[in-house]
Design an enzyme around this catalytic site. Structure first.
Site, mmCIF file in Angstrom:
data_model
loop_
_atom_site.group_PDB
_atom_site.id
_atom_site.type_symbol
_atom_site.label_atom_id
_atom_site.label_comp_id
_atom_site.label_asym_id
_atom_site.label_seq_id
_atom_site.Cartn_x
_atom_site.Cartn_y
_atom_site.Cartn_z
ATOM 1 N N LYS A 33 0.845 -1.195 0.000
ATOM 2 C CA LYS A 33 0.000 0.000 0.000
ATOM 3 C C LYS A 33 0.879 1.244 0.000
ATOM 4 O O LYS A 33 1.741 1.403 0.862
ATOM 5 C CB LYS A 33 -0.909 0.027 1.230
ATOM 6 C CG LYS A 33 -1.800 1.272 1.291
ATOM 7 C CD LYS A 33 -2.716 1.256 2.506
ATOM 8 C CE LYS A 33 -2.027 1.714 3.775
ATOM 9 N NZ LYS A 33 -1.768 3.184 3.793
ATOM 10 N N ASP A 60 -3.410 4.281 -2.104
ATOM 11 C CA ASP A 60 -4.412 4.653 -1.101
ATOM 12 C C ASP A 60 -4.425 6.167 -0.901
ATOM 13 O O ASP A 60 -3.874 6.689 0.063
ATOM 14 C CB ASP A 60 -4.074 3.928 0.206
ATOM 15 C CG ASP A 60 -5.030 4.244 1.336
ATOM 16 O OD1 ASP A 60 -6.198 4.579 1.058
ATOM 17 O OD2 ASP A 60 -4.606 4.148 2.509
ATOM 18 N N LYS A 62 -7.500 7.993 -1.293
ATOM 19 C CA LYS A 62 -8.832 8.346 -0.773
ATOM 20 C C LYS A 62 -9.366 9.636 -1.404
ATOM 21 O O LYS A 62 -9.709 10.595 -0.711
ATOM 22 C CB LYS A 62 -8.790 8.493 0.748
ATOM 23 C CG LYS A 62 -8.317 7.263 1.508
ATOM 24 C CD LYS A 62 -8.361 7.509 3.021
ATOM 25 C CE LYS A 62 -7.890 6.312 3.812
ATOM 26 N NZ LYS A 62 -6.422 6.114 3.698
ATOM 27 N N ASP A 65 -13.594 14.731 -3.962
ATOM 28 C CA ASP A 65 -13.687 16.072 -4.543
ATOM 29 C C ASP A 65 -14.880 16.082 -5.485
ATOM 30 O O ASP A 65 -15.637 15.106 -5.539
ATOM 31 C CB ASP A 65 -12.379 16.417 -5.273
ATOM 32 C CG ASP A 65 -12.062 17.910 -5.239
ATOM 33 O OD1 ASP A 65 -12.973 18.707 -5.549
ATOM 34 O OD2 ASP A 65 -10.915 18.274 -4.926
ATOM 35 N N THR A 122 -11.291 2.892 10.053
ATOM 36 C CA THR A 122 -11.213 1.984 11.197
ATOM 37 C C THR A 122 -10.678 2.671 12.444
ATOM 38 O O THR A 122 -10.667 2.075 13.520
ATOM 39 C CB THR A 122 -10.339 0.754 10.871
ATOM 40 O OG1 THR A 122 -9.092 1.188 10.332
ATOM 41 C CG2 THR A 122 -11.046 -0.152 9.875
ATOM 42 N N ARG A 214 2.297 -1.529 10.891
ATOM 43 C CA ARG A 214 3.331 -1.554 11.920
ATOM 44 C C ARG A 214 3.727 -2.939 12.435
ATOM 45 O O ARG A 214 4.912 -3.147 12.733
ATOM 46 C CB ARG A 214 2.912 -0.642 13.073
ATOM 47 C CG ARG A 214 3.188 0.826 12.783
ATOM 48 C CD ARG A 214 2.484 1.769 13.745
ATOM 49 N NE ARG A 214 1.078 1.928 13.414
ATOM 50 C CZ ARG A 214 0.285 2.839 13.950
ATOM 51 N NH1 ARG A 214 0.750 3.670 14.862
ATOM 52 N NH2 ARG A 214 -0.973 2.941 13.583
#
Length: 237
Positions: A33, A60, A62, A65, A122, A214
């Site tokens: 990603k 990614d 997002k 607009d 999330t 992570r």
């Protein structure tokens, strides 16, 4: 099932990614990603470089607009050769349909990237959704509404919590993509995530893809952590 977890390359620059990837065998094809932090620092070249190494890419960004702007942006994204990208479902059906049209127009081979829409992050709790977004429905109802809007708009799926994946597939269709961040192995710190599950639980809950950051990228042994999460995701442990 032999699915790869999507590794979130949440690094500030290419140099740190090179260090991270040095822990992996060169022949290991990853699904990675590329998010805002990395893309805004390194630009499209980071996508070209990762593709040259044989990795699949979820871009990614997002997008959210007006429809015309998103459509134009998606034409450019399609030309990058990414495998998946996304928009915010909150942008509405016209915007999502425009995004899909832009991807189709920008894909020279006629095969546009998978397009999915963010429902609720999330990191967002139900209380925060009520107070910050002013929505009176439940978080689950909001997620299902956005998922059905994405399906109507012709998108391939959504970004959601694994906790919502089964309900989304029931409300849409069985092959509707449910990409789920917020994945943490048992005992790992949840960080800024609120709605989290383990890789095994995500599999049980019908996630199509899982995104892991992570627990792999900050691990002392990234490749070993990746393999462990991959095995759990595939039901091998």
């Amino acid at each position: 099932m032999n699915h790869r977890p999507i590794v979130a390359l949440d690094f500030p620059n290419r140099q740190e990614i090179e260090t991270f990837l040095s822990y992996f065998p060169k022949e290991e094809s990853l699904y990675v990603k590329v998010g805002m932090e990395l893309f805004y620092q390194e630009g499209p070249e980071i996508v070209h470089w990762l593709k040259s190494l044989g990795h699949d890419i979820f871009l990614d960004l997002k997008l959210h607009d007006i429809p015309n702007t998103v459509e134009s942006a998606m034409r450019g994204i399609a030309r990058l050769g990414v495998d998946m990208t996304n928009v915010h479902a909150a942008g509405g059906k016209r915007m999502m349909a425009a995004a899909l049209n832009g991807l189709k127009e920008g894909s020279s081979d006629g095969k546009p990237p998978v397009l999915i829409a963010v429902t609720q992050l999330t990191s967002t709790s139900e209380e925060e959704m009520h107070t910050d977004q002013g929505l009176s429905c439940s978080l689950k109802e909001s997620v299902l509404h956005y998922a059905k809007s994405a399906e109507i708009s012709g998108l391939d799926g959504v970004v959601c919590s694994a906790l919502e994946a089964a309900d989304i597939k029931e409300a849409t269709r069985s092959d509707f993509v449910c990409l789920t961040p917020g994945i943490r192995p048992q005992g790992a710190s949840v960080g800024d995530q609120k709605r989290v599950v383990t890789p095994a639980k995500a599999r049980e809950l019908s996630s199509s893809y899982i995104v892991v950051g992570r627990p792999i990228t900050r691990s002392e042994h990234p490749y070993e952590s990746y393999l462990s999460i991959k095995k759990e995701w595939n039901g091998e442990i």
